[in-house]
Design a protein around this motif. Structure first.
Motif, PDB file in Angstrom:
ATOM      1  N   GLY A  72      46.748 -12.512  82.760  1.00 17.65           N
ATOM      2  CA  GLY A  72      46.979 -11.989  81.420  1.00 17.65           C
ATOM      3  C   GLY A  72      45.697 -11.599  80.720  1.00 17.65           C
ATOM      4  O   GLY A  72      45.604 -10.534  80.095  1.00 17.65           O
ATOM      5  N   ALA A  73      44.667 -12.459  80.814  1.00 26.11           N
ATOM      6  CA  ALA A  73      43.386 -12.180  80.161  1.00 26.11           C
ATOM      7  C   ALA A  73      42.725 -10.939  80.754  1.00 26.11           C
ATOM      8  O   ALA A  73      42.232 -10.067  80.031  1.00 26.11           O
ATOM      9  N   GLY A  74      42.712 -10.852  82.078  1.00 31.46           N
ATOM     10  CA  GLY A  74      42.095  -9.703  82.736  1.00 31.46           C
ATOM     11  C   GLY A  74      42.814  -8.405  82.422  1.00 31.46           C
ATOM     12  O   GLY A  74      42.177  -7.358  82.213  1.00 31.46           O
ATOM     13  N   THR A  75      44.146  -8.461  82.384  1.00 32.19           N
ATOM     14  CA  THR A  75      44.929  -7.262  82.057  1.00 32.19           C
ATOM     15  C   THR A  75      44.676  -6.826  80.624  1.00 32.19           C
ATOM     16  O   THR A  75      44.517  -5.631  80.331  1.00 32.19           O
ATOM     17  N   SER A  76      44.633  -7.790  79.712  1.00 30.41           N
ATOM     18  CA  SER A  76      44.350  -7.479  78.304  1.00 30.41           C
ATOM     19  C   SER A  76      42.972  -6.843  78.154  1.00 30.41           C
ATOM     20  O   SER A  76      42.799  -5.864  77.410  1.00 30.41           O
ATOM     21  N   PHE A  77      41.987  -7.374  78.860  1.00 34.39           N
ATOM     22  CA  PHE A  77      40.630  -6.812  78.830  1.00 34.39           C
ATOM     23  C   PHE A  77      40.624  -5.379  79.359  1.00 34.39           C
ATOM     24  O   PHE A  77      40.057  -4.471  78.729  1.00 34.39           O
ATOM     25  N   ALA A  78      41.258  -5.171  80.498  1.00 40.34           N
ATOM     26  CA  ALA A  78      41.246  -3.847  81.124  1.00 40.34           C
ATOM     27  C   ALA A  78      41.925  -2.802  80.242  1.00 40.34           C
ATOM     28  O   ALA A  78      41.383  -1.705  80.028  1.00 40.34           O
ATOM     29  N   LEU A  79      43.099  -3.151  79.699  1.00 38.85           N
ATOM     30  CA  LEU A  79      43.826  -2.186  78.878  1.00 38.85           C
ATOM     31  C   LEU A  79      43.145  -1.961  77.537  1.00 38.85           C
ATOM     32  O   LEU A  79      43.143  -0.843  77.006  1.00 38.85           O
ATOM     33  N   ALA A  80      42.531  -3.026  76.982  1.00 35.68           N
ATOM     34  CA  ALA A  80      41.800  -2.860  75.725  1.00 35.68           C
ATOM     35  C   ALA A  80      40.602  -1.939  75.932  1.00 35.68           C
ATOM     36  O   ALA A  80      40.341  -1.035  75.113  1.00 35.68           O
ATOM     37  N   ALA A  81      39.857  -2.144  77.010  1.00 31.53           N
ATOM     38  CA  ALA A  81      38.678  -1.314  77.275  1.00 31.53           C
ATOM     39  C   ALA A  81      39.063   0.118  77.630  1.00 31.53           C
ATOM     40  O   ALA A  81      38.496   1.083  77.096  1.00 31.53           O
ATOM     41  N   LEU A  82      40.049   0.275  78.514  1.00 28.87           N
ATOM     42  CA  LEU A  82      40.463   1.620  78.923  1.00 28.87           C
ATOM     43  C   LEU A  82      41.101   2.384  77.773  1.00 28.87           C
ATOM     44  O   LEU A  82      40.858   3.582  77.596  1.00 28.87           O
ATOM     45  N   GLY A  83      41.926   1.694  76.970  1.00 34.16           N
ATOM     46  CA  GLY A  83      42.534   2.353  75.825  1.00 34.16           C
ATOM     47  C   GLY A  83      41.501   2.813  74.815  1.00 34.16           C
ATOM     48  O   GLY A  83      41.599   3.909  74.255  1.00 34.16           O
ATOM     49  N   THR A  84      40.497   1.971  74.591  1.00 34.55           N
ATOM     50  CA  THR A  84      39.430   2.339  73.661  1.00 34.55           C
ATOM     51  C   THR A  84      38.665   3.565  74.168  1.00 34.55           C
ATOM     52  O   THR A  84      38.289   4.451  73.399  1.00 34.55           O
ATOM     53  N   ARG A  85      38.451   3.607  75.476  1.00 31.33           N
ATOM     54  CA  ARG A  85      37.716   4.730  76.077  1.00 31.33           C
ATOM     55  C   ARG A  85      38.554   6.001  76.100  1.00 31.33           C
ATOM     56  O   ARG A  85      38.067   7.080  75.719  1.00 31.33           O
ATOM     57  N   LEU A  86      39.806   5.910  76.535  1.00 35.39           N
ATOM     58  CA  LEU A  86      40.616   7.107  76.773  1.00 35.39           C
ATOM     59  C   LEU A  86      41.360   7.584  75.535  1.00 35.39           C
ATOM     60  O   LEU A  86      41.509   8.793  75.316  1.00 35.39           O
ATOM     61  N   ILE A  87      41.847   6.643  74.727  1.00 32.51           N
ATOM     62  CA  ILE A  87      42.632   7.019  73.552  1.00 32.51           C
ATOM     63  C   ILE A  87      41.732   7.294  72.354  1.00 32.51           C
ATOM     64  O   ILE A  87      41.907   8.294  71.646  1.00 32.51           O
ATOM     65  N   PHE A  88      40.757   6.400  72.138  1.00 32.32           N
ATOM     66  CA  PHE A  88      39.922   6.501  70.941  1.00 32.32           C
ATOM     67  C   PHE A  88      38.550   7.141  71.215  1.00 32.32           C
ATOM     68  O   PHE A  88      37.731   7.263  70.306  1.00 32.32           O
TER      69      PHE A  88
END
Length: 309
Positions: A72-88
């Motif tokens: 759960g922690a690793g998935t949250s980290f990956a999606l938070a980082a990727l979302g910040t990079r790709l979406i924002f």
């Protein structure tokens, strides 16, 4: 609703007293800094050292518990980082720093305190199993990804050296490592020394919660609120959702599941701001996320407590 008042509210009231005391200048910022240094460099490391030294490793380190929590922690980290990079469209280092907010929940100050309030001190064994590798796992993952993003083209030797230096300058990591040494070797600690360690360890949670309140006075609701909302969704919703789903699928026992979900549901810890400060990126978002997440978690934690068996 009774849980909100009896379990959650006392913990946040200690934070609130620290906040108001500092806001009203009954305690100065320098005194809060001293208290925070005491808890971060002595009280909390001593608490973790004594807990790990005494922990029944065979019984507490359930692979299902650690798998559910850290997937759960690793998935949250990956999606938070990727979302910040790709979406924002944030820069790579910014994205990793903001991703760390989704990775590092406040497992000690809030997680231990709320679990103990909800289920008693005897329920903390699974919490300590998570905490035992929480700082090493999160810092290792965050630092490694950050060093890769920042130092593209650097040799593997340099990468390992940078990660190792950052890891072993952390008092929590050192305390946990020493705790494992004592546990695994059966090293005898003289009673006067153990009593002294216990006396300091017992001050860790109340002092740290009070200090957290004092530190929050300095934070401002600054930074991109859309990014903050996104990363807090990863931290407060996605992480515990993955833990409760995976823990149930793996048939994790009720006591361990409670500890895992409650720890995952905690607001981002101050370590997220320290990580951002270490690299000089994403600091405003990290600071605002700690402040907003701590307030919101008063209510989200209550929801998760209702969902637990």
């Amino acid at each position: 609703m009774q849980d909100l008042f009896n379990i959650i509210l006392p913990v946040f009231l200690v934070i609130g007293i620290g906040y108001l005391g500092t806001r009203r200048n009954y305690i100065t910022g320098e005194q809060i800094d001293g208290l925070v240094k005491y808890t971060q460099n002595f009280a909390i490391p001593f608490l973790l050292f004594t807990a790990i030294a005494r922990l029944d490793l065979g019984q507490s380190f359930d692979w299902r518990l650690l798998t559910a929590f850290y997937v759960g922690a690793g998935t949250s980290f990956a999606l938070a980082a990727l979302g910040t990079r790709l979406i924002f469209k944030r820069a790579g280092p910014d994205s990793v720093s903001i991703g760390f907010i989704g990775l590092f929940s406040n497992s000690v100050l809030l997680g231990l305190a709320i679990t103990e309030r909800a289920y008693g001190a005897e329920a903390l064994a699974s919490n300590f199993a998570i905490v035992a590798i929480h700082a090493p796992f999160c810092y290792f993952l965050g630092i490694t990804v950050m060093e890769i993003v920042r130092g593209r083209g650097q040799g593997i030797g340099r990468l390992v050296l940078n990660v190792g230096n950052a890891m072993f300058r952390n008092a929590l990591v050192v305390a946990l490592a020493l705790g494992f040494v004592v546990n695994l070797t059966g090293l005898f600690i003289p009673e006067p020394v153990q009593v002294a360690l216990d006396l300091i360890a017992r001050t860790a949670l109340p002092a740290a919660l009070f200090g957290l309140g004092g530190v929050l006075v300095r934070y401002r609701l600054d930074g991109d609120l859309r990014v903050i909302a996104y990363v807090l969704t990863m931290s407060l919703v996605l992480h515990p959702t993955i833990v409760i789903s995976l823990g149930t699928l793996l048939d994790l026992g009720d006591a361990a599941l409670r500890s895992a979900v409650i720890t995952a549901a905690m607001a981002p810890g101050i370590n997220t701001y320290l990580f951002a400060s270490m690299y000089g990126v994403g600091q405003r978002v990290a600071a605002s996320s700690v402040l907003i997440g701590t307030v919101i978690s008063i209510f989200t934690v209550w929801v998760w407590l209702q969902l637990l068996p």
